[in-house]
Design an enzyme around this catalytic site. Structure first.
Site, PDB file in Angstrom:
ATOM      1  N   ARG A 166      38.515  -8.864  -1.315  1.00  0.00           N
ATOM      2  CA  ARG A 166      38.882  -9.960  -0.404  1.00  0.00           C
ATOM      3  C   ARG A 166      39.818  -9.469   0.703  1.00  0.00           C
ATOM      4  NH1 ARG A 166      35.512 -11.189  -3.032  1.00  0.00           N
ATOM      5  NH2 ARG A 166      35.145 -13.028  -4.304  1.00  0.00           N
ATOM      6  N   SER A 240      37.361 -20.705  -3.953  1.00  0.00           N
ATOM      7  CA  SER A 240      38.500 -20.194  -4.735  1.00  0.00           C
ATOM      8  C   SER A 240      39.779 -20.309  -3.918  1.00  0.00           C
ATOM      9  CB  SER A 240      38.295 -18.719  -5.077  1.00  0.00           C
ATOM     10  OG  SER A 240      37.073 -18.559  -5.735  1.00  0.00           O
ATOM     11  N   GLU A 336      44.147 -17.507  -1.363  1.00  0.00           N
ATOM     12  CA  GLU A 336      43.067 -16.826  -0.644  1.00  0.00           C
ATOM     13  C   GLU A 336      42.859 -17.351   0.784  1.00  0.00           C
ATOM     14  OE1 GLU A 336      39.165 -15.942  -2.685  1.00  0.00           O
ATOM     15  OE2 GLU A 336      38.399 -16.878  -0.872  1.00  0.00           O
TER      16      GLU A 336
HETATM   17  C1  LIG Z   1      32.569 -24.314  -1.601  1.00  0.00           C
HETATM   18  C2  LIG Z   1      33.056 -22.961  -1.143  1.00  0.00           C
HETATM   19  C3  LIG Z   1      32.670 -21.824  -1.833  1.00  0.00           C
HETATM   20  C4  LIG Z   1      33.109 -20.551  -1.420  1.00  0.00           C
HETATM   21  N1  LIG Z   1      32.707 -19.461  -2.120  1.00  0.00           N
HETATM   22  C5  LIG Z   1      33.115 -18.222  -1.747  1.00  0.00           C
HETATM   23  C6  LIG Z   1      32.694 -17.066  -2.477  1.00  0.00           C
HETATM   24  O1  LIG Z   1      31.935 -17.157  -3.434  1.00  0.00           O
HETATM   25  N2  LIG Z   1      33.152 -15.860  -2.070  1.00  0.00           N
HETATM   26  C7  LIG Z   1      33.976 -15.714  -0.985  1.00  0.00           C
HETATM   27  O2  LIG Z   1      34.342 -14.576  -0.671  1.00  0.00           O
HETATM   28  N3  LIG Z   1      34.384 -16.791  -0.274  1.00  0.00           N
HETATM   29  C8  LIG Z   1      33.980 -18.033  -0.621  1.00  0.00           C
HETATM   30  N4  LIG Z   1      34.397 -19.139   0.085  1.00  0.00           N
HETATM   31  C9  LIG Z   1      35.322 -18.957   1.229  1.00  0.00           C
HETATM   32  C10 LIG Z   1      34.617 -18.926   2.607  1.00  0.00           C
HETATM   33  O3  LIG Z   1      33.367 -19.549   2.551  1.00  0.00           O
HETATM   34  C11 LIG Z   1      34.426 -17.499   3.125  1.00  0.00           C
HETATM   35  O4  LIG Z   1      35.662 -16.840   3.222  1.00  0.00           O
HETATM   36  C12 LIG Z   1      33.751 -17.492   4.504  1.00  0.00           C
HETATM   37  O5  LIG Z   1      33.444 -16.178   4.901  1.00  0.00           O
HETATM   38  C13 LIG Z   1      34.609 -18.143   5.586  1.00  0.00           C
HETATM   39  O6  LIG Z   1      33.786 -18.290   6.722  1.00  0.00           O
HETATM   40  P1  LIG Z   1      34.146 -19.289   7.889  1.00  0.00           P
HETATM   41  O7  LIG Z   1      33.183 -19.035   8.998  1.00  0.00           O
HETATM   42  O8  LIG Z   1      34.215 -20.667   7.378  1.00  0.00           O
HETATM   43  O9  LIG Z   1      35.589 -18.747   8.304  1.00  0.00           O
HETATM   44  P2  LIG Z   1      36.863 -19.577   8.782  1.00  0.00           P
HETATM   45  O10 LIG Z   1      37.404 -20.352   7.631  1.00  0.00           O
HETATM   46  O11 LIG Z   1      36.587 -20.321  10.023  1.00  0.00           O
HETATM   47  O12 LIG Z   1      37.857 -18.378   9.105  1.00  0.00           O
HETATM   48  C14 LIG Z   1      38.357 -17.552   8.087  1.00  0.00           C
HETATM   49  C15 LIG Z   1      39.168 -16.418   8.730  1.00  0.00           C
HETATM   50  O13 LIG Z   1      38.299 -15.577   9.471  1.00  0.00           O
HETATM   51  C16 LIG Z   1      38.716 -15.501  10.834  1.00  0.00           C
HETATM   52  N5  LIG Z   1      37.495 -15.421  11.651  1.00  0.00           N
HETATM   53  C17 LIG Z   1      36.444 -16.273  11.634  1.00  0.00           C
HETATM   54  N6  LIG Z   1      35.488 -15.854  12.489  1.00  0.00           N
HETATM   55  C18 LIG Z   1      35.958 -14.716  13.062  1.00  0.00           C
HETATM   56  C19 LIG Z   1      35.446 -13.816  14.046  1.00  0.00           C
HETATM   57  N7  LIG Z   1      34.250 -13.995  14.633  1.00  0.00           N
HETATM   58  N8  LIG Z   1      36.211 -12.749  14.400  1.00  0.00           N
HETATM   59  C20 LIG Z   1      37.425 -12.543  13.830  1.00  0.00           C
HETATM   60  N9  LIG Z   1      37.963 -13.363  12.910  1.00  0.00           N
HETATM   61  C21 LIG Z   1      37.238 -14.438  12.524  1.00  0.00           C
HETATM   62  C22 LIG Z   1      39.512 -16.771  11.075  1.00  0.00           C
HETATM   63  O14 LIG Z   1      40.419 -16.623  12.157  1.00  0.00           O
HETATM   64  C23 LIG Z   1      40.206 -16.929   9.737  1.00  0.00           C
HETATM   65  O15 LIG Z   1      41.333 -16.088   9.662  1.00  0.00           O
HETATM   66  C24 LIG Z   1      33.966 -20.419  -0.292  1.00  0.00           C
HETATM   67  C25 LIG Z   1      34.347 -21.584   0.410  1.00  0.00           C
HETATM   68  C26 LIG Z   1      33.894 -22.840  -0.004  1.00  0.00           C
HETATM   69  C27 LIG Z   1      34.298 -24.058   0.775  1.00  0.00           C
END
Ligand SMILES: Cc1cc2nc3c(=O)[nH]c(=O)nc-3n(C[C@H](O)[C@H](O)[C@H](O)COP(=O)(O)OP(=O)(O)OC[C@H]3O[C@@H](n4cnc5c(N)ncnc54)[C@H](O)[C@@H]3O)c2cc1C
Length: 342
Positions: A166, A240, A336
């Protein structure tokens, strides 16, 4: 080329906890020139900046001052296609699960176990998303990002991203420096199932499947996730909420002696990864509701917003959980999702 900020944009439906938050300025960008214009203004006014993906790994503490940029680069294409592997490039603004489904249709394998993770492709390298025994880094090739220091697009290799559990440079040493624009993955044309994770193995065994196809593994992952994790559209959450703590073998052995049913997995040499969900459950939190927030009853690692909750309520609950796990097991839990504004 012009670029227009929207002002006072409601982000309640752009974060998976559903916390109310208004962005002072917001823009969606898919052209490099627009990004450069937006960043020039951000720097000129020294606005705080958030790069927003799907908002599924963020906790909005309050309204967001400064600027929020959503990266909307789309599309994917195969760059290299030889007998056994293919390198595919995909825009940071693509939906992650949509991309995984596309790979399945194209017969490109390696990321099936990461199906149904919410969010965008651009955020996947940030915390090196992982699930069911696979991490994004396993199939990562390289990425193109905008470097805010040199003000140019740069290519970063897998080694340069320093992926860990992570973790990556985007989350730690270089946080805020790079804006991920396009990501490349190296995938296999030959499917080799990764079903060592108990949940998947049990699911397949229950269906009498011995040699699963890629589609069956993908489907298993989707079904397991649907049965264990709440849909953010129905119950606000960020998956998580805590990372699984990694402890030394000595700490693991002591805990295992005290709690024989402790759930843990070998990590790097001399270390074990403890299942944070088990620790939280054992500390008595699973299914507990504290006002408008609580701990999900099917998975203790997931904190939920029942609708009217605010980040304040959630952080208070998270603090109590962290404290009680520390008291009971001597282990520190680490949140996280990213808290914003920090
Ligand atoms: C129901 C559920 C289940 C999940 N299961 C998992 C799992 O199994 N495993 C896991 O690892 N995670 C999981 N997650 C967490 C999440 O889905 C991941 O971390 C995902 O990659 C976040 O993507 P996002 O586009 O929503 O990012 P955001 O929440 O919008 O951003 C997360 C971070 O990334 C940065 N960021 C976003 N886009 C960019 C970019 N283009 N360039 C630079 N920085 C950027 C943001 O500034 C922020 O710091 C889960 C979440 C939920 C709600």
């Amino acid at each position: 080329m012009s670029m227009q900020w929207q002002t006072d944009v409601d982000l309640t439906h752009r974060n998976s906890f559903g916390f109310p938050a208004v962005a002072e300025r917001f823009v969606e960008i898919d052209q490099l020139e627009q990004l450069e214009l937006a960043l020039a203004e951000v720097e000129q006014h020294q606005w705080p900046l958030l790069i927003l993906g799907g908002g599924s790994n963020l906790v909005f503490r309050e309204n967001l001052p400064g600027a929020v940029i959503s990266i909307a680069t789309r599309g994917s294409h195969v760059l290299v296609d030889d007998e056994n592997t293919a390198i595919i490039e995909v825009g940071a603004g693509e939906n992650w699960h949509g991309f995984i489904s596309q790979l399945l249709e194209k017969g490109l394998h390696g990321l099936e176990n990461l199906a149904l993770i919410p969010g965008n492709v651009g955020a996947a390298p940030v915390q090196n998303i992982g699930a069911y025994g696979v991490e994004m880094a396993d199939c990562f090739h390289s990425l193109t990002a905008y470097d805010r220091e040199t003000k140019a697009l740069v290519q970063l290799s897998k080694d340069e991203c320093l992926f860990g559990y992570r973790d990556s440079i985007f989350k730690s040493s270089q946080q805020g420096r790079y804006i991920i624009w396009r990501v490349r993955f190296v995938l296999s044309t030959v499917f080799s199932p990764k079903t060592q994770y108990r949940g998947i193995a049990d699911y397949l065994a229950a269906q009498g499947i011995v040699e699963p196809t890629a589609y069956q593994v993908y489907q298993a992952v989707c079904d397991i996730r649907m049965s264990k994790l709440p849909l953010p559209s129905e119950l606000g959450n960020a998956g998580s909420f805590f990372e699984n703590p990694i402890v030394s073998e000595a700490v693991y052995s002591t805990l295992k002696g005290q709690f024989p049913d402790l759930v843990a997995y070998p990590d790097r040499p001399g270390h074990f990864k403890l299942a944070a969900g088990w620790l939280i459950d054992k500390a008595g939190w699973k299914g507990r509701r504290v006002g408008p927030v609580g701990v999900y009853d099917k998975q203790a690692l997931v904190l939920v917003n029942y609708g009217e909750g605010r980040a304040f309520d959630l952080l208070q609950l998270a603090g109590e959980i962290t404290h009680s796990v520390k008291q009971r097991f001597g282990v520190e839990l680490r949140m996280e999702p990213r808290l914003y504004p920090a």
